[in-house]
Design a protein around this motif. Structure first.
Motif, PDB file in Angstrom:
ATOM      1  N   ARG A 151       9.716  -8.206   6.486  1.00 14.92           N
ATOM      2  CA  ARG A 151       8.671  -8.141   5.464  1.00 14.92           C
ATOM      3  C   ARG A 151       9.240  -7.743   4.108  1.00 14.92           C
ATOM      4  O   ARG A 151       8.790  -8.248   3.071  1.00 14.92           O
ATOM      5  CB  ARG A 151       7.596  -7.154   5.899  1.00 14.92           C
ATOM      6  CG  ARG A 151       6.750  -7.652   7.059  1.00 14.92           C
ATOM      7  CD  ARG A 151       5.697  -6.629   7.441  1.00 14.92           C
ATOM      8  NE  ARG A 151       4.862  -7.125   8.535  1.00 14.92           N
ATOM      9  CZ  ARG A 151       3.895  -6.418   9.115  1.00 14.92           C
ATOM     10  NH1 ARG A 151       3.646  -5.170   8.699  1.00 14.92           N
ATOM     11  NH2 ARG A 151       3.173  -6.938  10.099  1.00 14.92           N
ATOM     12  N   LYS A 154      10.754 -10.853   2.653  1.00 13.65           N
ATOM     13  CA  LYS A 154       9.759 -11.802   2.165  1.00 13.65           C
ATOM     14  C   LYS A 154       9.147 -11.326   0.854  1.00 13.65           C
ATOM     15  O   LYS A 154       8.873 -12.122  -0.034  1.00 13.65           O
ATOM     16  CB  LYS A 154       8.662 -11.999   3.212  1.00 13.65           C
ATOM     17  CG  LYS A 154       9.111 -12.790   4.429  1.00 13.65           C
ATOM     18  CD  LYS A 154       7.964 -13.035   5.382  1.00 13.65           C
ATOM     19  CE  LYS A 154       8.410 -13.880   6.570  1.00 13.65           C
ATOM     20  NZ  LYS A 154       7.303 -14.130   7.522  1.00 13.65           N
ATOM     21  N   THR A 155       8.931 -10.024   0.725  1.00 15.86           N
ATOM     22  CA  THR A 155       8.362  -9.493  -0.510  1.00 15.86           C
ATOM     23  C   THR A 155       9.341  -9.616  -1.664  1.00 15.86           C
ATOM     24  O   THR A 155       8.968  -9.935  -2.795  1.00 15.86           O
ATOM     25  CB  THR A 155       7.984  -8.019  -0.318  1.00 15.86           C
ATOM     26  OG1 THR A 155       7.069  -7.908   0.771  1.00 15.86           O
ATOM     27  CG2 THR A 155       7.337  -7.451  -1.563  1.00 15.86           C
ATOM     28  N   LYS A 156      10.613  -9.412  -1.395  1.00 21.38           N
ATOM     29  CA  LYS A 156      11.618  -9.461  -2.441  1.00 21.38           C
ATOM     30  C   LYS A 156      11.949 -10.878  -2.865  1.00 21.38           C
ATOM     31  O   LYS A 156      12.227 -11.148  -4.027  1.00 21.38           O
ATOM     32  CB  LYS A 156      12.893  -8.758  -1.948  1.00 21.38           C
ATOM     33  CG  LYS A 156      13.967  -8.632  -3.005  1.00 21.38           C
ATOM     34  CD  LYS A 156      15.144  -7.851  -2.469  1.00 21.38           C
ATOM     35  CE  LYS A 156      16.222  -7.706  -3.535  1.00 21.38           C
ATOM     36  NZ  LYS A 156      17.389  -6.946  -3.036  1.00 21.38           N
ATOM     37  N   SER A 158      10.043 -13.591  -2.828  1.00 20.87           N
ATOM     38  CA  SER A 158       8.930 -14.463  -3.199  1.00 20.87           C
ATOM     39  C   SER A 158       8.597 -14.242  -4.660  1.00 20.87           C
ATOM     40  O   SER A 158       8.631 -13.124  -5.169  1.00 20.87           O
ATOM     41  CB  SER A 158       7.700 -14.165  -2.333  1.00 20.87           C
ATOM     42  OG  SER A 158       7.290 -12.833  -2.521  1.00 20.87           O
ATOM     43  N   HIS A 174       2.742 -18.666  -4.231  1.00 16.39           N
ATOM     44  CA  HIS A 174       3.958 -17.968  -3.852  1.00 16.39           C
ATOM     45  C   HIS A 174       4.991 -18.977  -3.394  1.00 16.39           C
ATOM     46  O   HIS A 174       4.726 -19.803  -2.524  1.00 16.39           O
ATOM     47  CB  HIS A 174       3.679 -16.980  -2.711  1.00 16.39           C
ATOM     48  CG  HIS A 174       2.703 -15.920  -3.107  1.00 16.39           C
ATOM     49  ND1 HIS A 174       3.060 -14.823  -3.853  1.00 16.39           N
ATOM     50  CD2 HIS A 174       1.371 -15.811  -2.865  1.00 16.39           C
ATOM     51  CE1 HIS A 174       2.006 -14.061  -4.051  1.00 16.39           C
ATOM     52  NE2 HIS A 174       0.970 -14.640  -3.450  1.00 16.39           N
TER      53      HIS A 174
END
Length: 237
Positions: A151, A154-156, A158, A174
């Motif tokens: 996670r 994915k946060t970094k 996107s 996104h």
């Protein structure tokens, strides 16, 4: 001195003079969970008119292997498949299977513990189930750490792109960056592989400890039993 063996419905124990043992004679449906050794005895040091008898019971473990140990081994091997045959980003399936196996092992432990005699000290089967629960719990925490890393990746990786139509912002989209995808994802894979290695080492160490414990305990009880006097066959005339 009079000794009498108390029987139960369907089973009548008898003294066997030929081989100095106790024979349990019963119906075909009689289930004997123990094997009985020959009789040994020792005298009380404080009173010479008292003699103590000792019998060594051998538990027949074939049924326990089939109903307890082998199913647990299969269950915790299935938990390891969640580390080797599931995708790293498939957290839902990995954690669901792990929790289901943990619940099954705990239920089996409660069922077995309710049928065994109570004792103030832990038995071998207690330590075995404790290791199985600890092993599956470690896999659960491992999945949680891997999920957190995925996670975070994915946060970094996107970025938000504004879609403009006729000069107006209509949506946020996104888009994952392809550059650096493999580098960040490898961290979760490293944690997964490290967990597999640690679990394998834990299995080897636990197996060696269990074998040494069982062999030493059995040898110690047998040695103390054989140190007693042996009953001899009565010789006539």
């Amino acid at each position: 001195m009079q000794l009498r063996l108390v029987g139960s419905p369907g089973c009548e124990p008898q003294w066997n003079i030929d081989n100095h043992k106790i024979s349990a004679i019963g119906d075909d449906s009689t289930i004997s969970m123990y094997g009985v050794s020959h009789i040994r005895f020792y005298y009380n040091t404080s009173s010479r008119d008292i003699m103590n008898f000792r019998l060594l019971f051998f538990r027949r473990y074939e049924a326990y292997l089939l109903t307890t140990f082998v199913p647990c081994i299969i269950l915790y091997l299935l938990s390891e498949l969640t580390l080797t045959h599931f995708r790293l980003d498939d957290f839902t399936d990995r954690i669901t299977v792990t929790l289901s196996l943990l619940i099954v092992i705990t239920s089996l432990f409660s069922q077995v513990n309710s049928t065994l005699p109570n004792s103030p000290t832990p038995k071998f089967v207690d330590w075995f189930f404790f290791y199985c629960i600890l092993r599956v719990s470690f896999i659960f925490f491992l999945h949680s750490i891997i999920c957190k890393r995925v996670r975070a990746w994915k946060t970094k990786d996107s970025s938000d792109i504004i879609v403009l139509v006729s000069g107006r912002r209509v949506a946020w989209v996104h888009e994952d960056k392809k550059h650096g995808h493999k580098a960040h994802f490898n961290m979760a894979e490293v944690i997964n592989n490290a967990g597999i290695t640690i679990i394998t080492l834990m299995d080897v160490v636990a197996l060696c400890l269990f074998i040494v414990w069982v062999v030493h305990d059995k040898h110690d009880k047998t040695k103390r039993f054989h140190a007693l006097n042996v009953t001899s066959r009565y010789q006539r005339g």
